[in-house]
Design a protein around this motif. Structure first.
Motif, short mmCIF file in Angstrom:
data_model
loop_
_atom_site.label_atom_id
_atom_site.label_comp_id
_atom_site.label_asym_id
_atom_site.label_seq_id
_atom_site.Cartn_x
_atom_site.Cartn_y
_atom_site.Cartn_z
N VAL A 90 0.54 -1.10 -0.01
CA VAL A 90 0.05 -0.17 0.06
C VAL A 90 0.88 1.45 0.05
CG1 VAL A 90 -1.70 1.19 1.38
CG2 VAL A 90 -1.95 -1.12 1.13
N ASN A 91 0.68 2.19 -0.99
CA ASN A 91 1.41 3.35 -1.03
C ASN A 91 0.53 4.56 -0.36
OD1 ASN A 91 3.86 2.37 -2.16
ND2 ASN A 91 2.86 2.08 -4.06
N LEU A 92 1.13 5.04 0.31
CA LEU A 92 0.15 6.33 0.84
C LEU A 92 0.69 7.73 -0.08
CD1 LEU A 92 0.80 6.34 4.60
CD2 LEU A 92 -1.05 5.29 3.30
N PRO A 93 -0.26 8.62 -0.37
CA PRO A 93 0.04 9.83 -1.03
C PRO A 93 1.25 10.15 -0.72
CG PRO A 93 -2.33 9.70 -0.54
CD PRO A 93 -1.51 8.77 0.37
N PRO A 94 2.31 10.36 -1.98
CA PRO A 94 3.62 10.79 -1.66
C PRO A 94 3.94 12.21 -1.57
CG PRO A 94 3.22 10.35 -4.06
CD PRO A 94 2.03 9.84 -3.35
N ASN A 95 2.99 13.06 -1.81
CA ASN A 95 3.38 14.33 -1.63
C ASN A 95 2.70 15.12 -0.51
OD1 ASN A 95 4.30 14.74 -4.48
ND2 ASN A 95 2.18 15.01 -5.27
N GLU A 100 0.22 14.76 7.49
CA GLU A 100 -0.87 14.99 6.80
C GLU A 100 -1.45 13.53 6.33
OE1 GLU A 100 0.48 19.19 4.71
OE2 GLU A 100 0.97 17.37 3.60
N ASN A 101 -0.77 12.51 5.92
CA ASN A 101 -1.09 11.32 5.63
C ASN A 101 -2.17 10.70 6.83
OD1 ASN A 101 -1.05 9.85 3.02
ND2 ASN A 101 1.03 10.74 3.32
N PHE A 105 -6.37 9.82 7.24
CA PHE A 105 -6.81 8.49 7.55
C PHE A 105 -7.73 8.66 8.71
CE2 PHE A 105 -3.91 7.10 4.26
CZ PHE A 105 -4.75 6.07 3.76
N ALA A 106 -7.13 9.58 9.79
CA ALA A 106 -7.85 9.85 10.86
C ALA A 106 -9.36 10.38 10.77
CB ALA A 106 -7.14 10.64 12.16
N GLN A 107 -9.34 11.15 9.91
CA GLN A 107 -10.59 11.58 9.39
C GLN A 107 -11.64 10.56 8.91
OE1 GLN A 107 -11.17 14.73 10.67
NE2 GLN A 107 -9.11 14.23 11.24
N LEU A 108 -11.09 9.80 7.81
CA LEU A 108 -11.82 8.77 7.54
C LEU A 108 -12.32 7.78 8.42
CD1 LEU A 108 -9.67 8.10 4.17
CD2 LEU A 108 -11.51 9.11 4.21
N TYR A 109 -11.54 7.38 9.61
CA TYR A 109 -11.83 6.38 10.25
C TYR A 109 -12.54 6.85 11.32
CZ TYR A 109 -7.82 3.75 8.20
OH TYR A 109 -7.14 3.10 7.37
N GLY A 110 -12.90 8.22 11.45
CA GLY A 110 -13.45 8.83 12.62
C GLY A 110 -13.01 8.91 14.02
N VAL A 111 -11.73 9.27 13.87
CA VAL A 111 -10.71 9.07 15.06
C VAL A 111 -10.94 9.99 15.98
CG1 VAL A 111 -8.46 8.84 16.08
CG2 VAL A 111 -8.95 7.41 14.13
#
Length: 254
Positions: A90-95, A100-101, A105-111
């Protein structure tokens, strides 16, 4: 299939066929809360396909997957909020920076308390100094640890780990193994763990499933597997299965 009264994951008769080729062939197993299960096999044995099926990335040809007592196909979003995964593929957004990455993901997971949680996992994996580094400029070992941070963000109840110590030096790999055991003890997370590093498996896993040509052909604790095959190391078992797929012991029962 071994019955698990406190099962987090149940896989029953799971089968996946791609263009007439059977990648996963009637696989059944369960994982209890707080148990780490190793999924082993040579390249092409069906490990990655099994993980993708459990994550709901692809649909099975037949069979059933239940996570937290619910069918993955009907309750995928709800289930995924309570689990996570880490994979070298799995490659995370490189820029984006590491921070920030992880924030994304914290927002996507509702952390909740996302900033505090990100700081916690960065400290856990000893990469807080990389928070402002561009992800695309990280070494493979650093990227492995960032992926593990991502996997721990939402304090998952089920964790799928695909080669979690890949590219790590022996010192960091040992720390990661100890961390996973610590998390298992403290939070009773269930984990499905794939690796070609047999030391990982021996030190971390409570139970092992050996896949060959899409089928489970051996199952048990590391000690039980060694006793069954009458070998000194899991590496010897791995090589024997990879080359022949036969469940043979070095001496027939008398």
């Amino acid at each position: 299939m071994r019955r698990c009264e406190d099962a987090v994951l149940r896989v029953h008769e799971l089968t996946k066929v791609f263009d007439g080729i059977v990648a996963v062939d009637r696989v059944s197993f369960s994982i209890s809360r707080g148990e780490i299960v190793g999924l082993l096999g040579a390249n092409g044995a069906g490990k990655t396909t099994t993980l993708h099926l459990i994550l709901g990335l692809i649909r099975p040809t037949s069979g059933r997957i239940e996570i937290f007592g619910r069918d993955i196909e009907r309750h995928r979003i709800e289930i995924l909020r309570r689990m996570n995964f880490s994979s070298v593929g799995v490659n995370l957004p490189p820029n984006l920076t590491v921070w920030e990455n992880l924030w994304l993901f914290a927002q996507l997971y509702g952390v909740s308390r996302a900033q505090e949680r990100i700081a916690e996992v960065l400290e856990l994996l000893e990469i807080a100094h990389l928070r402002d580094a561009r992800t695309g400029r990280l070494s493979s070992g650093e990227m492995t640890r960032v992926n593990l941070c991502k996997a721990l963000l939402n304090d998952p109840e089920l964790l799928l780990l695909d080669e979690p110590t890949a590219s790590l030096d022996p010192n960091i790999a040992d720390k990661v193994r100890r961390l996973l055991r610590q998390i298992q003890r403290e939070r009773r997370i269930a984990m499905l763990y794939t690796s070609h590093n047999m030391r990982d498996i021996e030190e971390v896993c409570d139970r092992i499933l050996f896949l060959h040509q899409g089928r489970i052909i051996a199952e048990g604790s590391p000690r039980e597997i060694l006793e069954h095959f009458r070998t000194r190391t899991l590496e010897e078992v791995f090589i024997r299965i990879a080359r022949s797929g036969e469940i043979l012991v070095s001496q027939r029962e008398r």
